[in-house]
Design a protein around this motif. Structure first.
Motif, PDB file in Angstrom:
ATOM      1  N   TYR A 150       0.848  -1.197   0.000  1.00 48.29           N
ATOM      2  CA  TYR A 150       0.000   0.000   0.000  1.00 48.29           C
ATOM      3  C   TYR A 150       0.883   1.246   0.000  1.00 48.29           C
ATOM      4  CZ  TYR A 150      -4.418  -2.431   0.674  1.00 48.29           C
ATOM      5  OH  TYR A 150      -5.524  -3.196   0.489  1.00 48.29           O
ATOM      6  N   PRO A 205      -6.815 -15.025   9.568  1.00 47.68           N
ATOM      7  CA  PRO A 205      -7.190 -14.085  10.628  1.00 47.68           C
ATOM      8  C   PRO A 205      -7.302 -12.663  10.087  1.00 47.68           C
ATOM      9  CG  PRO A 205      -4.876 -14.659  10.811  1.00 47.68           C
ATOM     10  CD  PRO A 205      -5.438 -15.502   9.716  1.00 47.68           C
ATOM     11  N   HIS A 253     -13.251 -15.015   7.555  1.00 52.69           N
ATOM     12  CA  HIS A 253     -12.310 -15.375   8.616  1.00 52.69           C
ATOM     13  C   HIS A 253     -12.912 -16.486   9.473  1.00 52.69           C
ATOM     14  CE1 HIS A 253     -14.798 -12.134  10.425  1.00 52.69           C
ATOM     15  NE2 HIS A 253     -14.886 -13.047  11.356  1.00 52.69           N
TER      16      HIS A 253
HETATM   17  N1  LIG Z   1      -6.001   1.122   2.077  1.00 49.04           N
HETATM   18  C1  LIG Z   1      -5.017   0.612   2.838  1.00 49.04           C
HETATM   19  N2  LIG Z   1      -3.903   1.316   3.075  1.00 49.04           N
HETATM   20  C2  LIG Z   1      -2.917   0.816   3.846  1.00 49.04           C
HETATM   21  N3  LIG Z   1      -2.934  -0.383   4.412  1.00 49.04           N
HETATM   22  C3  LIG Z   1      -4.012  -1.140   4.216  1.00 49.04           C
HETATM   23  C4  LIG Z   1      -5.114  -0.695   3.420  1.00 49.04           C
HETATM   24  N4  LIG Z   1      -6.051  -1.658   3.422  1.00 49.04           N
HETATM   25  C5  LIG Z   1      -5.549  -2.670   4.160  1.00 49.04           C
HETATM   26  N5  LIG Z   1      -4.334  -2.377   4.642  1.00 49.04           N
HETATM   27  C6  LIG Z   1      -3.480  -3.241   5.471  1.00 49.04           C
HETATM   28  O1  LIG Z   1      -3.252  -4.422   4.762  1.00 49.04           O
HETATM   29  C7  LIG Z   1      -3.349  -5.553   5.602  1.00 49.04           C
HETATM   30  C8  LIG Z   1      -4.368  -6.535   5.048  1.00 49.04           C
HETATM   31  O2  LIG Z   1      -5.634  -5.962   5.045  1.00 49.04           O
HETATM   32  P1  LIG Z   1      -6.918  -6.702   4.534  1.00 49.04           P
HETATM   33  O3  LIG Z   1      -8.031  -5.725   4.525  1.00 49.04           O
HETATM   34  O4  LIG Z   1      -6.621  -7.385   3.264  1.00 49.04           O
HETATM   35  O5  LIG Z   1      -7.151  -7.759   5.686  1.00 49.04           O
HETATM   36  P2  LIG Z   1      -8.258  -8.883   5.804  1.00 49.04           P
HETATM   37  O6  LIG Z   1      -7.553 -10.170   5.748  1.00 49.04           O
HETATM   38  O7  LIG Z   1      -9.348  -8.656   4.835  1.00 49.04           O
HETATM   39  O8  LIG Z   1      -8.783  -8.668   7.285  1.00 49.04           O
HETATM   40  P3  LIG Z   1     -10.282  -8.676   7.836  1.00 49.04           P
HETATM   41  O9  LIG Z   1     -10.610 -10.107   8.132  1.00 49.04           O
HETATM   42  O10 LIG Z   1     -10.152  -7.872   9.086  1.00 49.04           O
HETATM   43  O11 LIG Z   1     -11.148  -8.054   6.824  1.00 49.04           O
HETATM   44  C9  LIG Z   1      -3.725  -5.026   6.966  1.00 49.04           C
HETATM   45  O12 LIG Z   1      -2.571  -5.042   7.752  1.00 49.04           O
HETATM   46  C10 LIG Z   1      -4.192  -3.645   6.729  1.00 49.04           C
HETATM   47  O13 LIG Z   1      -3.840  -2.821   7.785  1.00 49.04           O
END
Ligand SMILES: Nc1ncnc2c1ncn2[C@@H]1O[C@H](COP(=O)(O)OP(=O)(O)OP(=O)(O)O)[C@@H](O)[C@H]1O
Ligand SMILES: [Mg+2]
Lengths: 348, 306
Positions: free
Chosen positions: A13, A38, A193
């Motif tokens: 990102y 998770p 999850h």
């Molecule tokens: N727009 C963004 N900008 C910066 N970092 C981001 C952004 N979106 C997600 N992240 C980071 O990327 C990582 C993965 O995020 P993601 O949303 O894919 O997680 P997830 O597996 O879908 O989790 P959840 O089950 O909580 O939805 C996280 O550490 C998050 O903080």
């Protein structure tokens, strides 16, 4: 044939967060692949890159034979169902379904036909003229699915579509999604999850952790042959017991007790994985003695929280329970023991 | 707390409860007090208006001699017809009707202009990642600290050099940039869930389509609320039109009132009745707008359809 090919995909990102660190998976035609892991492991990021809502930092995404890295979401022939449904609140259900088709320049007659077809399939025909705010959560969920279906996509993308529903409705919708996906024969990625959802829905499960794939496999493979301690503790409820143990000469030693196992390749410290539901309280035979602590009666099963030496152990039992604060003898079958490397956590 | 709760009781239950149990008694008193307070408020606010209206129905000689009136004067039709249709002013060209029309143009132009400009500004700030978007927003926001009165000389200078004195565009355009409107729309747009935008992207809606098909309909109540506020503000503008327009053909009602009173400087007795009639007329449209759109207005301020 392969519908979707994800090749060495990497996502950083703009703020420097590395959400996906080299993931490769294929989704075959008509297959339902579940991404599970998770919170924060990068599931949504993965899905959104496939959808085109996030750019791909490195690697390639190939959908139905063409690389789609630089295509807009609308040009990718995907359909996405969001957790909060993301319906347009000011449009009737019919307009919600038709909006994407209209933007594509589909003729009105065909739009009507497709909308009616989807409405019939999802049993939302009677709501077509209502606004989303006049629908229940489950009905909104159906509308969101309808919006995906009318697009006739190459692949469905679901991002935790059921987590806003209550437990009962969730089970019901889960089943419906699976049936629907089967009957349409369209490939799908489903992000969750919830490991129960993953186990029940998936043709194949992709377990993600920290932006990397831990294991890919059929649900029963992931359950019975977890590739790492992470997968072992993530899939299955209650989670697998992971005990620090020492292996030598076909015997394993935990907390001062030792017994024979069928694992001879490796000597030294290991992690021994034992599923709570595969442990038995026995009156005799080879096993290990534990100190019984708290008991939990869940109806169908009962959980015994016990201590083996200075380590915690959970046993799921559907027969008679031992007395609290007594000692019990625990046995298990040899092929129910999982061995993991003590430092890397990988399966041995 | 307790007061608020009892107020929300449906009348049927509270009536029943009142007759049966003792502790209910102070509650009916509370309702009575409510009404007394409201009545006093209405009296204080509406009293002067009623007096102004009643006085405007007398002839100016009576008013000059006896002051404000609280009875019906019987000159109603005559006075109001005069105000609306009689040509007056220095050039003898302007009627009340023309001034009403000018006020409407100013009020509506002002409100519509502000809504269009601030919505587009908020759209750009919230949805397009242009460099310094946040900074631009705060710069727009700080213009709240510079109301028209502060920058009136440079504003006049600019309008004059553009040759926009004595024109509707000169009256309206310099006023339509709105920090308040931009702020309200920005907050509203920010509250629209991201997924909705993403769903629209997947549905193939480009930026313009997203604005028209999604944002504008979602902002309906917001637009109505801002329209009302801005219409009233525009309608009541005094300082700016006074500077911008010297031709009487552009005079607004608010200025018309002053013009009638100006005759006092001359030898005539000022036509108090007409001035008051004009004041009443000037008040009507904003009051009507608020009464008609009141429900939408409150809805726009307190609830969002999402
Ligand atoms: N727009 C963004 N900008 C910066 N970092 C981001 C952004 N979106 C997600 N992240 C980071 O990327 C990582 C993965 O995020 P993601 O949303 O894919 O997680 P997830 O597996 O879908 O989790 P959840 O089950 O909580 O939805 C996280 O550490 C998050 O903080
Ligand atoms: Mg997520």
């Amino acid at each position: 044939m392969t519908t979707l090919r994800i090749k060495d995909v990497f996502k950083r990102y703009p703020n420097g967060a590395e959400a996906v660190k080299g993931v490769s998976v294929d989704v075959e035609d008509g297959e339902l692949v579940v991404f599970v892991g998770p919170s924060g492991c990068g599931k949504s990021t993965m899905l959104r890159m496939v959808a085109g809502l996030e750019s791909v930092t490195e690697g390639e995404i190939e959908l139905a034979g063409r690389v789609v890295n630089d295509l807009e979401p609308a040009e990718r022939n995907i359909a996405m169902v969001f957790q909060n449904y993301a319906l347009y609140p000011h449009m009737s259900v019919r307009k919600n379904l038709a909006y994407g088709l209209k933007n594509r320049g589909t003729p009105q007659a065909e739009i009507d036909r497709k909308v009616d077809e989807a409405a019939k399939l999802l049993q939302i025909g009677e709501f077509l003229d209502r606004k989303p705010s006049q629908l229940s959560g489950g009905q909104r969920q159906r509308v969101a699915m309808g919006r995906a279906i009318v697009r006739d996509p190459a692949i469905f993308l679901f991002d935790e579509p059921l987590s806003n529903l209550d437990a009962k409705l969730r089970n019901q919708m889960r089943l419906e999604i699976k049936k629907l996906q089967r009957s349409l024969g369209t490939a799908a990625i489903y992000v969750t999850h919830d490991q129960v959802e993953a186990m029940t829905l998936a043709d194949r499960i992709v377990v993600l952790n920290n932006g990397l794939i831990e294991q890919v496999g059929k649900p029963h493979e992931v359950y019975s042959q977890p590739a790492s301690t992470f997968v072992a503790s993530f899939i299955g409820a209650p989670p697998m017991n992971l005990l620090d143990a020492t292996l030598s000469d076909g015997r394993i030693e935990i907390g001062g007790q030792s017994f024979a196992v069928q694992q001879t390749q490796k000597a030294g410290p290991i992690k021994l994985g034992l599923r709570p539901e595969r442990l038995q309280v026995a009156s005799g035979g080879e096993g290990f003695r534990v100190e019984v602590g708290v008991l939990e009666d869940l109806g169908a099963t009962r959980l015994i929280h016990a201590r083996l030496g200075d380590q915690d152990l959970t046993i799921a039992q559907d027969s008679e329970l031992p007395e609290p604060s007594s000692e019990a003898l625990i046995t298990f079958r040899h092929d129910d023991a999982h061995f993991f490397d003590a430092s890397s956590g990988r399966r041995i | 707390m307790a007061i608020a709760d009892t107020d929300r009781l449906p009348p049927a239950t509270s009536d029943k409860a009142k007759t049966k149990t003792k502790p209910q008694k102070p509650r009916s008193n509370i309702r009575l007090y409510d009404h007394i307070v409201l009545a006093i408020g209405v009296f204080i606010m509406m009293g002067p208006l009623v007096v102004a209206f009643l006085t405007s129905t007398h002839d100016y000689v009576t008013i000059h001699r006896e002051g404000m009136q609280i009875t019906w004067g019987g000159n109603f039709l005559e006075t109001y017809k005069n105000v609306l249709y009689q040509k007056g002013g220095f050039t003898g060209e302007v009627t009340g009707l023309l001034m009403t029309q000018n006020s409407l143009i100013l009020g509506i132009g002002f409100a519509v202009g502000k809504i269009v400009v601030s919505m587009l500004a908020a759209y750009a700030i919230v949805y397009f990642r242009f460099p310094f978007a946040t900074l631009s927003f705060w710069i727009i926001f700080t213009t709240l600290l510079l109301p028209l009165e502060v920058r009136i000389l440079p504003s006049y200078e600019v309008v004059q050099q553009l040759g926009m004195l004595n024109s509707y565009s000169g009256l309206i355009i310099p006023l339509i940039a709105s920090a308040t409107g931009t702020f309200f729309f920005r907050q509203f747009f920010k509250s629209i869930p991201n997924e909705m935008i993403e769903a629209a992207r997947i549905d193939g809606a480009g930026p313009v389509q997203f604005f028209w098909d999604i944002l504008v309909p979602l902002s309906k109540t917001m637009i109505a609320a801002i329209f009302i506020i801005m219409f009233v503000v525009g309608w009541n503008q005094y300082l700016w039109p006074t500077l911008m327009t010297t031709e009487e053909g552009y005079f607004t009602l608010v200025r018309g009132i002053r013009n009638i009173m100006q005759q006092m400087i001359g030898a005539d007795i000022p036509e108090y009745n007409e001035a008051l009639a004009m004041a009443v007329l000037a008040m009507l449209p904003p009051a009507l707008v608020i009464m008609i759109f009141q429900r939408m207005f409150i809805k726009g301020l307190v609830e969002q359809e999402k």
